[in-house]
Design a protein around this motif. Structure first.
Motif, PDB file in Angstrom:
ATOM      1  N   ASN A 167     -13.137  -8.310  -2.275  1.00  0.00           N
ATOM      2  CA  ASN A 167     -12.798  -6.852  -2.798  1.00  0.00           C
ATOM      3  C   ASN A 167     -12.216  -6.267  -1.773  1.00  0.00           C
ATOM      4  O   ASN A 167     -12.514  -6.019  -0.844  1.00  0.00           O
ATOM      5  N   THR A 168     -11.015  -5.779  -2.243  1.00  0.00           N
ATOM      6  CA  THR A 168      -9.998  -4.867  -1.275  1.00  0.00           C
ATOM      7  C   THR A 168     -10.452  -3.558  -1.098  1.00  0.00           C
ATOM      8  O   THR A 168     -10.919  -2.859  -1.733  1.00  0.00           O
ATOM      9  N   ALA A 169     -10.546  -3.529   0.334  1.00  0.00           N
ATOM     10  CA  ALA A 169     -10.718  -2.265   0.800  1.00  0.00           C
ATOM     11  C   ALA A 169      -9.647  -1.320   0.835  1.00  0.00           C
ATOM     12  O   ALA A 169      -9.195  -0.330   0.415  1.00  0.00           O
ATOM     13  N   TYR A 170      -8.480  -1.735   1.935  1.00  0.00           N
ATOM     14  CA  TYR A 170      -7.438  -0.947   1.921  1.00  0.00           C
ATOM     15  C   TYR A 170      -5.877  -2.084   2.029  1.00  0.00           C
ATOM     16  O   TYR A 170      -6.419  -2.960   2.260  1.00  0.00           O
ATOM     17  N   ALA A 171      -4.991  -1.244   1.633  1.00  0.00           N
ATOM     18  CA  ALA A 171      -3.774  -2.356   1.806  1.00  0.00           C
ATOM     19  C   ALA A 171      -2.700  -1.341   2.319  1.00  0.00           C
ATOM     20  O   ALA A 171      -2.454  -0.294   1.883  1.00  0.00           O
ATOM     21  N   GLY A 172      -2.029  -1.850   3.290  1.00  0.00           N
ATOM     22  CA  GLY A 172      -1.162  -1.269   4.141  1.00  0.00           C
ATOM     23  C   GLY A 172       0.209  -1.421   3.207  1.00  0.00           C
ATOM     24  O   GLY A 172       0.572  -2.381   2.352  1.00  0.00           O
ATOM     25  N   VAL A 173       1.336  -0.382   3.435  1.00  0.00           N
ATOM     26  CA  VAL A 173       2.336  -0.432   2.591  1.00  0.00           C
ATOM     27  C   VAL A 173       3.484  -0.408   3.722  1.00  0.00           C
ATOM     28  O   VAL A 173       3.497   0.549   4.621  1.00  0.00           O
ATOM     29  N   CYS A 174       4.398  -1.240   3.802  1.00  0.00           N
ATOM     30  CA  CYS A 174       5.171  -1.199   4.906  1.00  0.00           C
ATOM     31  C   CYS A 174       6.934  -1.519   4.545  1.00  0.00           C
ATOM     32  O   CYS A 174       7.204  -1.643   3.337  1.00  0.00           O
ATOM     33  N   GLY A 175       7.643  -1.613   5.307  1.00  0.00           N
ATOM     34  CA  GLY A 175       9.196  -1.807   4.912  1.00  0.00           C
ATOM     35  C   GLY A 175       9.497  -2.868   3.944  1.00  0.00           C
ATOM     36  O   GLY A 175      10.211  -3.097   3.286  1.00  0.00           O
ATOM     37  N   THR A 176       8.747  -4.007   4.297  1.00  0.00           N
ATOM     38  CA  THR A 176       8.875  -5.403   3.435  1.00  0.00           C
ATOM     39  C   THR A 176       8.629  -4.919   2.035  1.00  0.00           C
ATOM     40  O   THR A 176       9.184  -5.310   1.019  1.00  0.00           O
ATOM     41  N   ASP A 177       7.596  -4.126   1.777  1.00  0.00           N
ATOM     42  CA  ASP A 177       7.373  -3.771   0.486  1.00  0.00           C
ATOM     43  C   ASP A 177       8.292  -2.958  -0.218  1.00  0.00           C
ATOM     44  O   ASP A 177       8.697  -2.884  -1.426  1.00  0.00           O
ATOM     45  N   GLY A 195      -1.827   4.861  -8.006  1.00  0.00           N
ATOM     46  CA  GLY A 195      -0.837   5.572  -8.638  1.00  0.00           C
ATOM     47  C   GLY A 195       0.179   6.258  -8.057  1.00  0.00           C
ATOM     48  O   GLY A 195       1.267   6.888  -8.352  1.00  0.00           O
ATOM     49  N   GLU A 196      -0.015   6.575  -6.472  1.00  0.00           N
ATOM     50  CA  GLU A 196       0.883   7.126  -5.670  1.00  0.00           C
ATOM     51  C   GLU A 196       1.790   6.196  -4.950  1.00  0.00           C
ATOM     52  O   GLU A 196       2.902   6.747  -4.296  1.00  0.00           O
ATOM     53  N   VAL A 197       1.710   4.847  -5.175  1.00  0.00           N
ATOM     54  CA  VAL A 197       2.557   3.863  -4.410  1.00  0.00           C
ATOM     55  C   VAL A 197       4.099   3.941  -4.526  1.00  0.00           C
ATOM     56  O   VAL A 197       4.976   4.246  -3.866  1.00  0.00           O
ATOM     57  N   GLN A 198       4.301   4.105  -5.858  1.00  0.00           N
ATOM     58  CA  GLN A 198       5.779   4.162  -6.485  1.00  0.00           C
ATOM     59  C   GLN A 198       6.417   5.376  -5.889  1.00  0.00           C
ATOM     60  O   GLN A 198       7.674   5.372  -5.591  1.00  0.00           O
ATOM     61  N   ASP A 199       5.659   6.561  -5.911  1.00  0.00           N
ATOM     62  CA  ASP A 199       6.133   7.805  -5.207  1.00  0.00           C
ATOM     63  C   ASP A 199       6.611   7.505  -3.971  1.00  0.00           C
ATOM     64  O   ASP A 199       7.715   8.123  -3.491  1.00  0.00           O
ATOM     65  N   PHE A 200       5.897   7.007  -3.112  1.00  0.00           N
ATOM     66  CA  PHE A 200       5.824   6.618  -1.783  1.00  0.00           C
ATOM     67  C   PHE A 200       7.306   5.792  -1.584  1.00  0.00           C
ATOM     68  O   PHE A 200       7.905   6.109  -0.642  1.00  0.00           O
ATOM     69  N   LEU A 201       7.349   4.769  -2.385  1.00  0.00           N
ATOM     70  CA  LEU A 201       8.391   3.873  -2.129  1.00  0.00           C
ATOM     71  C   LEU A 201       9.725   4.623  -2.594  1.00  0.00           C
ATOM     72  O   LEU A 201      10.784   4.154  -2.162  1.00  0.00           O
ATOM     73  N   ASP A 202       9.515   5.420  -3.670  1.00  0.00           N
ATOM     74  CA  ASP A 202      10.828   6.259  -3.964  1.00  0.00           C
ATOM     75  C   ASP A 202      11.196   7.285  -2.955  1.00  0.00           C
ATOM     76  O   ASP A 202      12.079   8.052  -3.190  1.00  0.00           O
ATOM     77  N   GLY A 203      10.584   7.427  -1.892  1.00  0.00           N
ATOM     78  CA  GLY A 203      10.689   8.587  -1.082  1.00  0.00           C
ATOM     79  C   GLY A 203      10.330   9.993  -1.499  1.00  0.00           C
ATOM     80  O   GLY A 203      10.865  10.729  -0.816  1.00  0.00           O
ATOM     81  N   LYS A 204       9.595  10.055  -2.329  1.00  0.00           N
ATOM     82  CA  LYS A 204       8.996  11.274  -2.642  1.00  0.00           C
ATOM     83  C   LYS A 204       7.771  11.992  -1.894  1.00  0.00           C
ATOM     84  O   LYS A 204       7.428  13.095  -2.034  1.00  0.00           O
ATOM     85  N   ILE A 205       7.412  10.991  -1.165  1.00  0.00           N
ATOM     86  CA  ILE A 205       6.105  11.589  -0.445  1.00  0.00           C
ATOM     87  C   ILE A 205       6.691  11.549   1.199  1.00  0.00           C
ATOM     88  O   ILE A 205       7.013  10.727   1.731  1.00  0.00           O
ATOM     89  N   LYS A 206       6.780  12.723   1.716  1.00  0.00           N
ATOM     90  CA  LYS A 206       7.415  12.778   2.937  1.00  0.00           C
ATOM     91  C   LYS A 206       6.611  13.010   4.316  1.00  0.00           C
ATOM     92  O   LYS A 206       5.241  13.152   4.061  1.00  0.00           O
ATOM     93  N   GLY A 207       7.220  12.750   5.411  1.00  0.00           N
ATOM     94  CA  GLY A 207       6.443  12.918   6.525  1.00  0.00           C
ATOM     95  C   GLY A 207       5.568  11.753   6.961  1.00  0.00           C
ATOM     96  O   GLY A 207       4.372  11.897   7.531  1.00  0.00           O
TER      97      GLY A 207
END
Length: 334
Positions: free
Chosen positions: A30-40, A312-324
């Motif tokens: 049961n997933t608790a957290y998944a990191g998102v990195c440059g490979t993604d 639902g926010e992962v795509q925005d992050f990978l598209d560069g819409k979430i800054k900092g």
């Protein structure tokens, strides 16, 4: 279960998928957290990571969670255990595996790359890559064990001594991890070069970095360091890394650059200065060391995790819409 499915290049869909079935030697998490990195970022854009991701696929190779079920052949973990998962799975039979270089496996597979990963409420993995967590390591911090283990592999490829003076080039998440890990391995001075004043200052205040260079306005001194870790992957920073090397230095090329990129270096300098230039790929057999660095407090990732996202926010992050963002993790469970 809900899952974020990569359906094509830069295309995600949140889908309801059936609970994955487990093989006799596998674990359901049961997933608790998944990191998102440059490979993604690369996989999302249709570029390969450690291997190519073929849609439809659930990404997520930096994962922590709770064991939900185990196959009949599993003995190392049980339901209810808090775990982190090493995504990389080796064949154990090719020439590289049989000569103690499994990271170069001809048949490498990976959770979240070639098989469904942690950007879902549940995922499966072979028990051999599932590790129980110490009580004092949070599930959120545990999502960073995979990148820590990759950095540990890079450090393991170097010959480190306390007298050395080290420089990390790159103030992203991996560069900041290297600062702490190289210190944990006993190097007496670790400096940092990057482009963000707030990150450079944080590493001075929290992690004992002595000297920082903001390369948007400062130059890295040439022929000044015994160990240089390049954690960006751009030709400019790779050239800076070689230029910063003093006689007898070691240069670790850790940053992942574009496949078509090249940089120039003076081959006579490599000869005259007797340089070692070393690549580093994934994380063979370094997960236990990574867990121990967190457990001991010698590596602290909490100050580096800046964003907690929903699926639902992962795509925005990978598209560069979430800054900092310093490091983003996706929260899927408790």
């Amino acid at each position: 279960m809900k899952a974020l499915v990569l359906t094509g290049v830069k295309q995600f869909e949140i889908q309801d998928l059936p609970t994955p079935e487990i093989a006799p030697d596998e674990v359901l998490v049961n997933t608790a957290y998944a990191g998102v990195c440059g490979t993604d970022h690369d996989l999302y854009a249709g570029r390969p990571g450690s291997a190519a991701a073929v849609p439809p696929i659930v990404l997520g190779h930096e994962n922590s969670g709770i064991v939900a079920a185990v196959g009949p052949d599993v003995t190392n973990v049980k339901p209810g255990d808090r775990v982190a998962v090493d995504p990389n799975i080796y064949c154990g039979q090719c020439d590289y595996c049989l000569t103690q270089r499994p990271e170069l496996c001809d048949h490498l597979s990976a959770v979240g790359v070639t098989r469904d990963g942690g950007l879902a409420e549940q995922f499966t993995a072979p028990a051999s890559v599932v590790y129980r967590l110490p009580d004092n390591v949070s599930l959120k911090d545990a999502a960073a064990i995979e990148p820590i283990s990759c950095a540990v592999h890079g450090v393991d490829l170097l010959k480190l001594r306390p007298y050395q003076k080290a420089l990390v080039i790159g103030d992203g998440f991996m560069g900041q991890l290297f600062v702490q890990i190289v210190q944990a391995y006993g190097v007496h001075q670790v400096d940092l070069a990057g482009i963000f004043d707030d990150k450079l200052k944080r590493n001075q205040e929290l992690f004992g970095v002595k000297t920082v260079y903001n390369t948007t306005r400062e130059s890295i001194p040439e022929e000044s360091y015994d160990v240089i870790i390049e954690a960006v992957g751009l030709p400019t920073t790779q050239a800076q890394a070689v230029a910063a090397a003093r006689k007898g230095a070691q240069v670790l090329m850790f940053g992942v650059g574009p496949q078509e990129a090249h940089f120039e270096m003076n081959t006579y300098d490599i000869y005259k200065k007797q340089l070692t230039i070393q690549g580093s790929f994934i994380n063979p057999l370094t997960f236990k060391d990574a867990i121990s660095l967190l457990e001991s407090g010698k590596v602290d990732v909490a100050p580096l995790i800046s964003h907690e996202l929903g699926l639902g926010e992962v795509q925005d992050f990978l598209d560069g819409k979430i800054k900092g963002v310093s490091k983003a993790v996706v929260k899927l469970g408790d």
